[in-house]
Design a protein around this motif. Sequence first.
Motif, short mmCIF file in Angstrom:
data_model
loop_
_atom_site.label_atom_id
_atom_site.label_comp_id
_atom_site.label_asym_id
_atom_site.label_seq_id
_atom_site.Cartn_x
_atom_site.Cartn_y
_atom_site.Cartn_z
N ARG A 1 -9.75 56.93 5.89
CA ARG A 1 -9.60 55.77 5.00
C ARG A 1 -8.28 55.11 5.30
N ARG A 2 -8.33 53.81 5.52
CA ARG A 2 -7.11 53.00 5.61
C ARG A 2 -7.10 52.09 4.39
N ALA A 3 -6.02 52.14 3.64
CA ALA A 3 -5.87 51.31 2.45
C ALA A 3 -4.71 50.36 2.66
N LEU A 4 -4.96 49.09 2.39
CA LEU A 4 -3.94 48.05 2.45
C LEU A 4 -3.76 47.50 1.05
N ASP A 5 -2.52 47.27 0.67
CA ASP A 5 -2.25 46.74 -0.65
C ASP A 5 -1.12 45.72 -0.53
N VAL A 6 -1.30 44.57 -1.15
CA VAL A 6 -0.25 43.54 -1.18
C VAL A 6 -0.10 43.10 -2.63
N GLN A 7 1.13 43.15 -3.11
CA GLN A 7 1.44 42.66 -4.46
C GLN A 7 2.56 41.65 -4.34
N VAL A 8 2.46 40.58 -5.12
CA VAL A 8 3.46 39.51 -5.09
C VAL A 8 4.00 39.35 -6.51
N PHE A 9 5.32 39.24 -6.60
CA PHE A 9 6.00 39.14 -7.89
C PHE A 9 6.88 37.89 -7.93
N ALA A 10 6.82 37.15 -9.02
CA ALA A 10 7.72 36.01 -9.24
C ALA A 10 9.04 36.57 -9.76
N ARG A 11 10.13 36.08 -9.19
CA ARG A 11 11.46 36.49 -9.63
C ARG A 11 12.07 35.42 -10.52
N ASP A 12 13.02 35.81 -11.35
CA ASP A 12 13.69 34.86 -12.25
C ASP A 12 14.52 33.82 -11.50
N ASP A 13 14.87 34.10 -10.23
CA ASP A 13 15.69 33.15 -9.47
C ASP A 13 14.86 32.15 -8.67
N GLY A 14 13.53 32.13 -8.88
CA GLY A 14 12.66 31.18 -8.19
C GLY A 14 12.10 31.69 -6.88
N LEU A 15 12.51 32.86 -6.45
CA LEU A 15 11.97 33.47 -5.23
C LEU A 15 10.82 34.39 -5.59
N PHE A 16 10.17 34.93 -4.55
CA PHE A 16 9.01 35.80 -4.74
C PHE A 16 9.18 37.05 -3.89
N ASP A 17 8.91 38.20 -4.49
CA ASP A 17 8.94 39.46 -3.75
C ASP A 17 7.52 39.83 -3.36
N VAL A 18 7.37 40.26 -2.11
CA VAL A 18 6.09 40.68 -1.57
C VAL A 18 6.24 42.15 -1.19
N GLU A 19 5.38 42.99 -1.75
CA GLU A 19 5.37 44.40 -1.43
C GLU A 19 4.02 44.72 -0.82
N ALA A 20 4.04 45.10 0.45
CA ALA A 20 2.81 45.40 1.18
C ALA A 20 2.86 46.85 1.64
N SER A 21 1.72 47.52 1.59
CA SER A 21 1.68 48.91 2.04
C SER A 21 0.41 49.19 2.82
N LEU A 22 0.51 50.18 3.69
CA LEU A 22 -0.60 50.66 4.49
C LEU A 22 -0.59 52.17 4.41
N SER A 23 -1.74 52.77 4.15
CA SER A 23 -1.83 54.23 4.22
C SER A 23 -3.13 54.62 4.90
N ASP A 24 -3.04 55.69 5.67
CA ASP A 24 -4.19 56.28 6.35
C ASP A 24 -4.31 57.72 5.87
N THR A 25 -5.52 58.12 5.48
CA THR A 25 -5.78 59.52 5.11
C THR A 25 -7.07 59.98 5.78
N LYS A 26 -7.14 61.27 5.97
CA LYS A 26 -8.34 61.91 6.53
C LYS A 26 -8.99 62.75 5.45
N SER A 27 -10.29 62.96 5.57
CA SER A 27 -11.03 63.78 4.61
C SER A 27 -11.05 65.25 5.03
N HIS A 28 -10.36 65.57 6.10
CA HIS A 28 -10.36 66.93 6.63
C HIS A 28 -8.98 67.21 7.23
N ASP A 29 -8.65 68.47 7.37
CA ASP A 29 -7.39 68.84 8.01
C ASP A 29 -7.44 68.40 9.47
#
Length: 190
Positions: free
Chosen positions: A15-43
């Motif tokens: 399984r590869r999971a991608l996640d992107v979250q975007v946050f508005a900041r009080d200073d007018g900028l935006f933070d982007v947090e992106a992640s990638l994870s890979d997992t296996k169902s077996h050792d």
Amino acid sequence: MPPAHPSITRRPLHRRALDVQVFARDDGLFDVEASLSDTKSHDVPLAGSTRKAGDPIHEMQLQLTVDAQLTITAAASDTRWMPYAPACGEHGDAYARLVGLNLMKGFRQAVTDRLGGTQGCTHITELCQILPTAVIQALAGSVIDTREGDAAGNPPYQLDRCHALRRDSATVAQFYPRWHLSAAPASTAS
């Protein structure tokens, strides 16, 4: 989504999971947090040891700060799980090279030029490729005008960027009539 071949027994492998979250900041900028994870169902044997089922093979994060024009003002990455520790995480601040790039103007090619191959981490560089559409989606309708186009008279950004939003489509005729282009008339032979 149903499997393509429902009569065939399947078992999960990866399984590869991608996640992107975007946050508005009080200073007018935006933070982007992106992640990638890979997992296996077996050792799996990995770099001289065994990675247990469910433990990440990869877990990487990319953090960006962008302005309202989608220009990157800060960038950093973090590799938490990797197959070849610590080497996979030793790319230093390579992703700081994203600063100055604009998500809407040649971003994907610029990422490849600056961080492709051995210049960065394959997985974090691939993660970068989904950021333009994810961030545009986050800001659509609030920061990015998706109805009227820009001050220069150009149509809204999303038009002519996918099949449904072709400027000669029924969708554009219905929802963006100002920007609809009628099909070119058939030429007549004389």
